[in-house]
Design a protein around this motif. Structure first.
Motif, PDB file in Angstrom:
ATOM      1  N   ARG A   1      18.674 -32.022  37.724  1.00  0.00           N
ATOM      2  CA  ARG A   1      19.907 -32.085  36.953  1.00  0.00           C
ATOM      3  C   ARG A   1      20.663 -30.763  37.088  1.00  0.00           C
ATOM      4  NH1 ARG A   1      17.526 -32.198  30.737  1.00  0.00           N
ATOM      5  NH2 ARG A   1      16.801 -30.007  30.672  1.00  0.00           N
ATOM      6  N   GLN A   2      21.967 -30.880  36.909  1.00  0.00           N
ATOM      7  CA  GLN A   2      22.810 -29.696  36.941  1.00  0.00           C
ATOM      8  C   GLN A   2      23.831 -29.792  35.826  1.00  0.00           C
ATOM      9  OE1 GLN A   2      24.644 -28.780  40.733  1.00  0.00           O
ATOM     10  NE2 GLN A   2      24.882 -26.642  40.137  1.00  0.00           N
ATOM     11  N   ALA A   3      23.716 -28.866  34.903  1.00  0.00           N
ATOM     12  CA  ALA A   3      24.658 -28.798  33.786  1.00  0.00           C
ATOM     13  C   ALA A   3      25.845 -27.931  34.194  1.00  0.00           C
ATOM     14  CB  ALA A   3      23.967 -28.214  32.562  1.00  0.00           C
ATOM     15  N   PRO A   4      26.984 -28.113  33.538  1.00  0.00           N
ATOM     16  CA  PRO A   4      28.171 -27.320  33.883  1.00  0.00           C
ATOM     17  C   PRO A   4      27.878 -25.826  33.809  1.00  0.00           C
ATOM     18  CG  PRO A   4      28.758 -29.098  32.400  1.00  0.00           C
ATOM     19  CD  PRO A   4      27.265 -29.090  32.477  1.00  0.00           C
ATOM     20  N   GLY A   5      28.198 -25.120  34.888  1.00  0.00           N
ATOM     21  CA  GLY A   5      28.030 -23.682  34.919  1.00  0.00           C
ATOM     22  C   GLY A   5      26.607 -23.208  35.122  1.00  0.00           C
ATOM     23  N   LYS A   6      25.690 -24.140  35.372  1.00  0.00           N
ATOM     24  CA  LYS A   6      24.285 -23.767  35.550  1.00  0.00           C
ATOM     25  C   LYS A   6      23.780 -24.207  36.916  1.00  0.00           C
ATOM     26  CE  LYS A   6      23.003 -23.750  30.671  1.00  0.00           C
ATOM     27  NZ  LYS A   6      22.011 -24.208  29.664  1.00  0.00           N
ATOM     28  N   GLU A   7      22.652 -23.637  37.303  1.00  0.00           N
ATOM     29  CA  GLU A   7      22.042 -24.014  38.564  1.00  0.00           C
ATOM     30  C   GLU A   7      21.313 -25.354  38.419  1.00  0.00           C
ATOM     31  OE1 GLU A   7      21.198 -19.553  40.413  1.00  0.00           O
ATOM     32  OE2 GLU A   7      19.531 -20.904  40.010  1.00  0.00           O
ATOM     33  N   ARG A   8      21.148 -26.006  39.554  1.00  0.00           N
ATOM     34  CA  ARG A   8      20.399 -27.251  39.560  1.00  0.00           C
ATOM     35  C   ARG A   8      18.941 -26.960  39.221  1.00  0.00           C
ATOM     36  NH1 ARG A   8      21.525 -31.404  44.414  1.00  0.00           N
ATOM     37  NH2 ARG A   8      23.612 -30.914  43.607  1.00  0.00           N
ATOM     38  N   GLU A   9      18.343 -27.778  38.383  1.00  0.00           N
ATOM     39  CA  GLU A   9      16.955 -27.577  38.010  1.00  0.00           C
ATOM     40  C   GLU A   9      16.149 -28.860  38.214  1.00  0.00           C
ATOM     41  OE1 GLU A   9      15.830 -27.040  33.915  1.00  0.00           O
ATOM     42  OE2 GLU A   9      17.486 -28.265  33.160  1.00  0.00           O
ATOM     43  N   LEU A  10      14.889 -28.668  38.565  1.00  0.00           N
ATOM     44  CA  LEU A  10      13.982 -29.790  38.746  1.00  0.00           C
ATOM     45  C   LEU A  10      13.542 -30.311  37.377  1.00  0.00           C
ATOM     46  CD1 LEU A  10      12.235 -31.606  40.552  1.00  0.00           C
ATOM     47  CD2 LEU A  10      10.515 -29.795  40.535  1.00  0.00           C
ATOM     48  N   VAL A  11      13.678 -31.603  37.187  1.00  0.00           N
ATOM     49  CA  VAL A  11      13.325 -32.220  35.917  1.00  0.00           C
ATOM     50  C   VAL A  11      11.945 -32.872  35.987  1.00  0.00           C
ATOM     51  CG1 VAL A  11      13.956 -34.043  34.291  1.00  0.00           C
ATOM     52  CG2 VAL A  11      15.736 -32.617  35.319  1.00  0.00           C
ATOM     53  N   ALA A  12      11.718 -33.653  37.043  1.00  0.00           N
ATOM     54  CA  ALA A  12      10.467 -34.395  37.141  1.00  0.00           C
ATOM     55  C   ALA A  12      10.224 -34.775  38.590  1.00  0.00           C
ATOM     56  CB  ALA A  12      10.499 -35.650  36.280  1.00  0.00           C
ATOM     57  N   SER A  13       8.953 -34.958  38.926  1.00  0.00           N
ATOM     58  CA  SER A  13       8.597 -35.370  40.277  1.00  0.00           C
ATOM     59  C   SER A  13       7.415 -36.336  40.230  1.00  0.00           C
ATOM     60  CB  SER A  13       8.249 -34.167  41.146  1.00  0.00           C
ATOM     61  OG  SER A  13       7.105 -33.505  40.639  1.00  0.00           O
ATOM     62  N   ILE A  14       7.360 -37.186  41.255  1.00  0.00           N
ATOM     63  CA  ILE A  14       6.276 -38.158  41.364  1.00  0.00           C
ATOM     64  C   ILE A  14       5.924 -38.302  42.837  1.00  0.00           C
ATOM     65  CG2 ILE A  14       7.928 -40.094  41.395  1.00  0.00           C
ATOM     66  CD1 ILE A  14       5.805 -41.762  39.891  1.00  0.00           C
ATOM     67  N   THR A  15       4.645 -38.289  43.142  1.00  0.00           N
ATOM     68  CA  THR A  15       4.218 -38.409  44.527  1.00  0.00           C
ATOM     69  C   THR A  15       4.446 -39.824  45.057  1.00  0.00           C
ATOM     70  OG1 THR A  15       1.974 -38.754  43.709  1.00  0.00           O
ATOM     71  CG2 THR A  15       2.553 -36.531  44.463  1.00  0.00           C
ATOM     72  N   TYR A  16       4.232 -39.989  46.363  1.00  0.00           N
ATOM     73  CA  TYR A  16       4.564 -41.251  47.018  1.00  0.00           C
ATOM     74  C   TYR A  16       3.853 -42.452  46.398  1.00  0.00           C
ATOM     75  CZ  TYR A  16       0.005 -41.170  49.316  1.00  0.00           C
ATOM     76  OH  TYR A  16      -1.338 -41.181  49.568  1.00  0.00           O
ATOM     77  N   ASN A  17       2.646 -42.200  45.878  1.00  0.00           N
ATOM     78  CA  ASN A  17       1.859 -43.300  45.319  1.00  0.00           C
ATOM     79  C   ASN A  17       1.794 -43.259  43.797  1.00  0.00           C
ATOM     80  OD1 ASN A  17       0.287 -41.073  44.963  1.00  0.00           O
ATOM     81  ND2 ASN A  17      -1.528 -41.877  46.015  1.00  0.00           N
ATOM     82  N   GLY A  18       2.524 -42.341  43.186  1.00  0.00           N
ATOM     83  CA  GLY A  18       2.535 -42.248  41.733  1.00  0.00           C
ATOM     84  C   GLY A  18       1.336 -41.548  41.135  1.00  0.00           C
ATOM     85  N   ALA A  19       0.472 -40.989  41.972  1.00  0.00           N
ATOM     86  CA  ALA A  19      -0.771 -40.414  41.470  1.00  0.00           C
ATOM     87  C   ALA A  19      -0.567 -39.079  40.766  1.00  0.00           C
ATOM     88  CB  ALA A  19      -1.763 -40.260  42.615  1.00  0.00           C
ATOM     89  N   ASN A  20       0.444 -38.353  41.179  1.00  0.00           N
ATOM     90  CA  ASN A  20       0.697 -37.043  40.578  1.00  0.00           C
ATOM     91  C   ASN A  20       2.127 -36.969  40.072  1.00  0.00           C
ATOM     92  OD1 ASN A  20      -1.764 -35.271  40.985  1.00  0.00           O
ATOM     93  ND2 ASN A  20      -1.477 -36.130  43.017  1.00  0.00           N
ATOM     94  N   ILE A  21       2.257 -36.575  38.828  1.00  0.00           N
ATOM     95  CA  ILE A  21       3.556 -36.491  38.154  1.00  0.00           C
ATOM     96  C   ILE A  21       3.659 -35.140  37.466  1.00  0.00           C
ATOM     97  CG2 ILE A  21       4.879 -37.384  36.201  1.00  0.00           C
ATOM     98  CD1 ILE A  21       3.837 -40.179  36.919  1.00  0.00           C
ATOM     99  N   ARG A  22       4.834 -34.559  37.548  1.00  0.00           N
ATOM    100  CA  ARG A  22       5.064 -33.277  36.891  1.00  0.00           C
ATOM    101  C   ARG A  22       6.425 -33.310  36.192  1.00  0.00           C
ATOM    102  NH1 ARG A  22       2.815 -28.514  40.936  1.00  0.00           N
ATOM    103  NH2 ARG A  22       0.668 -29.277  41.050  1.00  0.00           N
ATOM    104  N   TYR A  23       6.511 -32.512  35.130  1.00  0.00           N
ATOM    105  CA  TYR A  23       7.748 -32.418  34.362  1.00  0.00           C
ATOM    106  C   TYR A  23       8.094 -30.959  34.089  1.00  0.00           C
ATOM    107  CZ  TYR A  23       6.875 -37.348  33.349  1.00  0.00           C
ATOM    108  OH  TYR A  23       6.637 -38.701  33.459  1.00  0.00           O
ATOM    109  N   ALA A  24       9.374 -30.711  33.958  1.00  0.00           N
ATOM    110  CA  ALA A  24       9.817 -29.425  33.451  1.00  0.00           C
ATOM    111  C   ALA A  24       9.401 -29.319  31.990  1.00  0.00           C
ATOM    112  CB  ALA A  24      11.329 -29.309  33.579  1.00  0.00           C
ATOM    113  N   ASP A  25       9.138 -28.104  31.550  1.00  0.00           N
ATOM    114  CA  ASP A  25       8.730 -27.899  30.153  1.00  0.00           C
ATOM    115  C   ASP A  25       9.779 -28.438  29.182  1.00  0.00           C
ATOM    116  OD1 ASP A  25       7.120 -24.649  30.677  1.00  0.00           O
ATOM    117  OD2 ASP A  25       6.400 -26.706  30.996  1.00  0.00           O
ATOM    118  N   SER A  26      11.025 -28.345  29.575  1.00  0.00           N
ATOM    119  CA  SER A  26      12.115 -28.724  28.681  1.00  0.00           C
ATOM    120  C   SER A  26      12.177 -30.227  28.410  1.00  0.00           C
ATOM    121  CB  SER A  26      13.448 -28.260  29.263  1.00  0.00           C
ATOM    122  OG  SER A  26      13.645 -28.791  30.556  1.00  0.00           O
ATOM    123  N   VAL A  27      11.522 -31.036  29.252  1.00  0.00           N
ATOM    124  CA  VAL A  27      11.592 -32.491  29.061  1.00  0.00           C
ATOM    125  C   VAL A  27      10.220 -33.119  28.837  1.00  0.00           C
ATOM    126  CG1 VAL A  27      13.642 -32.547  30.528  1.00  0.00           C
ATOM    127  CG2 VAL A  27      11.417 -33.145  31.516  1.00  0.00           C
TER     128      VAL A  27
END
Length: 116
Positions: free
Chosen positions: A38-64
């Motif tokens: 996500r990218q908020a106005p005036g801010k850098e793009r930040e990673l929110v969440a990720s999921i591997t190809y098979n769904g086995a590994n998921i990660r989130y930003a602390d903020s969400v």
């Protein structure tokens, strides 16, 4: 032709929920990790969440963490971001990204506005 198309954004009140979708085409979807940024106005793009190809590994930003859930349906070539308990600071353009072996594809984004 590679395409990632985000949908589901909009205006929501604080505390509300939205579900973003990212429909993929033109490449082998289940080979790649899927990420939401996500990218908020005036801010850098930040990673929110990720999921591997098979769904086995998921990660989130602390903020969400605890509020957002990333998922994918490889049969539908679609990734999702379920967003609950939304806050004004979640207001941003949300982008999906497919990342794999030499591949780095982006959608054009969908706007999420959290406001009363």
């Amino acid at each position: 032709q590679v395409q990632l198309v985000e949908s589901g954004g909009g205006l929501v009140q604080p505390g509300g929920s939205l579900r973003l979708s990212c429909a993929a085409s033109g490449f082998i979807f289940d080979n790649d990790a899927m990420l939401w940024y996500r990218q908020a106005p005036g801010k850098e793009r930040e990673l929110v969440a990720s999921i591997t190809y098979n769904g086995a590994n998921i990660r989130y930003a602390d903020s969400v963490q605890g509020r957002f859930t990333i998922s994918r349906d490889n049969g539908k070539n679609t990734a999702y971001l379920q967003m609950n308990s939304l806050k004004p600071e979640d207001t941003a353009v949300y982008y999906c990204n497919a990342f794999g072996d030499g591949r780095d594809y982006w959608g054009e984004g969908t706007l999420v506005t959290v406001s009363s």
